[in-house]
Design an enzyme around this catalytic site. Structure first.
Site, PDB file in Angstrom:
ATOM      1  N   SER A 166     -12.283 -90.406   7.336  1.00  0.00           N
ATOM      2  CA  SER A 166     -13.718 -90.421   7.050  1.00  0.00           C
ATOM      3  C   SER A 166     -14.554 -90.737   8.279  1.00  0.00           C
ATOM      4  O   SER A 166     -15.765 -90.518   8.274  1.00  0.00           O
ATOM      5  CB  SER A 166     -14.023 -91.445   5.955  1.00  0.00           C
ATOM      6  OG  SER A 166     -13.627 -92.742   6.378  1.00  0.00           O
ATOM      7  N   GLU A 200     -15.964 -81.976   4.218  1.00  0.00           N
ATOM      8  CA  GLU A 200     -16.349 -81.829   5.617  1.00  0.00           C
ATOM      9  C   GLU A 200     -15.163 -81.267   6.389  1.00  0.00           C
ATOM     10  O   GLU A 200     -14.101 -81.900   6.435  1.00  0.00           O
ATOM     11  CB  GLU A 200     -16.768 -83.170   6.208  1.00  0.00           C
ATOM     12  CG  GLU A 200     -18.065 -83.727   5.652  1.00  0.00           C
ATOM     13  CD  GLU A 200     -18.439 -85.059   6.273  1.00  0.00           C
ATOM     14  OE1 GLU A 200     -19.629 -85.301   6.502  1.00  0.00           O
ATOM     15  OE2 GLU A 200     -17.530 -85.885   6.524  1.00  0.00           O
ATOM     16  N   ASN A 202     -21.402 -89.831   6.728  1.00  0.00           N
ATOM     17  CA  ASN A 202     -21.388 -91.243   7.092  1.00  0.00           C
ATOM     18  C   ASN A 202     -22.323 -91.562   8.251  1.00  0.00           C
ATOM     19  O   ASN A 202     -22.733 -92.705   8.424  1.00  0.00           O
ATOM     20  CB  ASN A 202     -19.968 -91.698   7.426  1.00  0.00           C
ATOM     21  CG  ASN A 202     -19.164 -91.998   6.182  1.00  0.00           C
ATOM     22  OD1 ASN A 202     -19.716 -92.409   5.160  1.00  0.00           O
ATOM     23  ND2 ASN A 202     -17.865 -91.777   6.231  1.00  0.00           N
TER      24      ASN A 202
END
Length: 515
Positions: free
Chosen positions: A124, A157, A195
């Protein structure tokens, strides 16, 4: 790799936690034979057992057929060693977020799988380029970042490191679509798309909490009123303050301590105290009670006036004119409309109710030449539903009468006025401006496209709109003006406007001149 297709290819998922099991489920439901491995003995078999229970419960509810569930489970094979997966064409890793562990795993895999096997990481936030460092074939490593819960969340993503082969990234992109997901391409930079761009949603409220501008409940109410499903405080409680603080710290450090990403002292104190949110029973709120009811809107007096005019141009000014006309209709008169005065809002018997442009109420009072000034937040939903929470602040030198009339008029216009300290940009406007600014910088740096940013933020974190959709409803000059006002107030690097926004503003001016 000039062209590559992975649809239906046998694959391996490493890591049988929530994310790994979810990836295995989605792949198996799409027809892949999936091997599932976990370093903890028996964990892969346990994960398949839990998945079976979940899917069978959906059969009982009539949401899945028994045959499709049986076929899905038949395609998932727990394995005890990586060597058993030597023939797979795709590996998706979903293990602990540690660079050294991921690097070691992929180096081990290179000695097992074929040279043309694609290696994907579900990281992530760790650099895909860094994970690929030391591999014999770094070009076949790509990021494939899912969002939790994998079965429900549409976004993937697809993250390219410095050496990722374009054909590999495109194959993962097409595979994600075949799995019913919405993929977006991203360049491997700290935080990728979601993020990174999401940091201001938490950071602006945390900064306002540090200034004691209002309570968490007020900030949550105002941002929910702007269309967000959860306010930032309740969302941080749900994520866990340890997790949220860790991601923020990681992005901050990876960006060489850029002040835009600086972690919050407010959140660090919560983490230090073990007040992690829902998982610990207390964060900003106590659980299981949670955030509770909305704060009570403050307006003690009826809205009265002898003379009213609506100032400004654009959708918000139009909405204010319509709302003021409705509020005054019972008295048989309506507001005048004034354009070109340089501000948006209402003039009420010499007082000013002003839409925030980033300046505090005290600064606006000085600029407008009257002490009776109140500034209100930017309503994001147009037209706003009745009772929409809206932050406001009154200038320090304002009269006692105006302190009562300002919230009374906001209530008459259909809002639920929420008092906050006289902070620049109040709550929603500064948050949205910073989300737009961060997205603009991501596009400036080639991390993603504007369309990719919009899709990522709507699908990855359920934002009511994408940052460039908000920009289209606002305008680049207005966003830059608000950011400049914040920058002048705080005198730091945090609120510097993206060069991309500057170019957009120049383009808008040129287009307007030649229209």
């Amino acid at each position: 790799m000039s062209s590559l297709s992975l649809q239906g290819a046998p694959m391996l998922v490493i890591g049988a936690g929530i994310m790994g099991a979810g990836i295995a489920q989605v792949a198996a439901q799409s027809g892949h034979a999936v091997m599932l491995f976990d370093a903890r003995e028996g964990a892969a078999a346990e994960a398949k057992g839990k998945l079976a229970q979940t899917l069978e419960a959906l059969v009982a509810k009539g949401k899945l057929s028994a045959d499709s569930v049986a076929q899905t489970l038949d395609r998932i094979e727990p394995i005890a060693s990586l060597e058993a997966a030597a023939s797979v064409r795709l590996v998706v890793e979903a293990i602990v977020e540690r660079l050294d562990v991921k690097r070691a795993l992929f180096k081990q895999l290179e000695a097992i799988v074929a040279d043309d096997c694609v290696l994907a990481t579900n990281t992530s936030s760790i650099s895909v380029t860094a994970i690929a460092n030391g591999l014999q074939r770094p070009q076949r490593l790509v990021g494939m970042h899912f969002f939790n819960p994998v079965a429900l969340m549409k976004l993937v993503e697809v993250v390219s490191g410095l050496q990722t082969d374009a054909a590999v990234a495109e194959a993962i992109f097409e595979l994600s679509k075949a799995w019913g997901k919405t993929p977006v391409h991203a360049r491997s930079t700290p935080g990728f798309i979601v993020n990174r761009i999401a940091r201001p949603y938490y950071a602006e409220t945390l900064a306002l909490l540090l200034e004691q501008a209002a309570t968490p409940a007020v900030f949550d109410a105002c941002l929910r009123a702007a269309g967000f499903r959860m306010g930032p405080c309740e969302l941080m409680d749900l994520i866990g303050h340890d997790t949220n603080f860790s991601v923020t710290t990681s992005v901050y450090e990876a960006n060489f301590f850029d002040k835009r990403f600086v972690p919050s002292l407010v959140q660090r104190e919560l983490v230090d105290g073990g007040l992690l949110g829902r998982k610990s029973g207390r964060g900003f709120y106590r659980y299981p009670e949670g955030a509770g009811s909305l704060p009570v809107a403050v307006h003690e007096a009826p809205a009265t006036a002898r003379e009213i005019s609506v100032h400004g141009e654009g959708a918000i000014a139009d909405q204010l004119e319509q709302a003021a006309t409705t509020a005054l209709s019972a008295q048989g008169w309506g507001p005048a409309r004034v354009r070109g005065s340089g501000w948006t809002g209402l003039a009420i018997d010499g007082a000013r109710l002003v839409l925030t442009d980033g300046r505090c109420a005290d600064e606006l009072a000085d600029a407008l030449g009257t002490a009776d000034v109140a500034v209100f937040d930017r309503p994001l939903l147009l037209p706003s539903p009745p009772g929409t929470a809206l932050a406001f602040a009154v200038a320090g030198a304002a009269s006692h009468a105006w302190r009562k009339q300002a919230p009374a008029w906001l209530a008459a216009l259909g809002f639920a006025p929420m008092p906050v300290a006289d902070a620049p940009g109040l709550v929603v406007a500064r948050t949205i401006a910073m989300l737009i600014n961060e997205a603009a910088d991501a596009v400036q740096q080639g991390v993603c496209t504007p369309e990719g940013a919009d899709a990522a933020m709507k699908l990855g974190v359920n934002y009511p709109a994408g940052p460039f959709e908000w920009l289209a409803r606002w305008d680049a000059r207005g966003v830059i003006g608000l950011l400049d006002a914040l920058d002048a107030h705080y005198r730091g690097e945090r609120y510097r406007a993206s060069p991309w926004l500057g170019r957009r503003a120049a383009l808008d001016r040129a287009t307007s001149r030649h229209a």
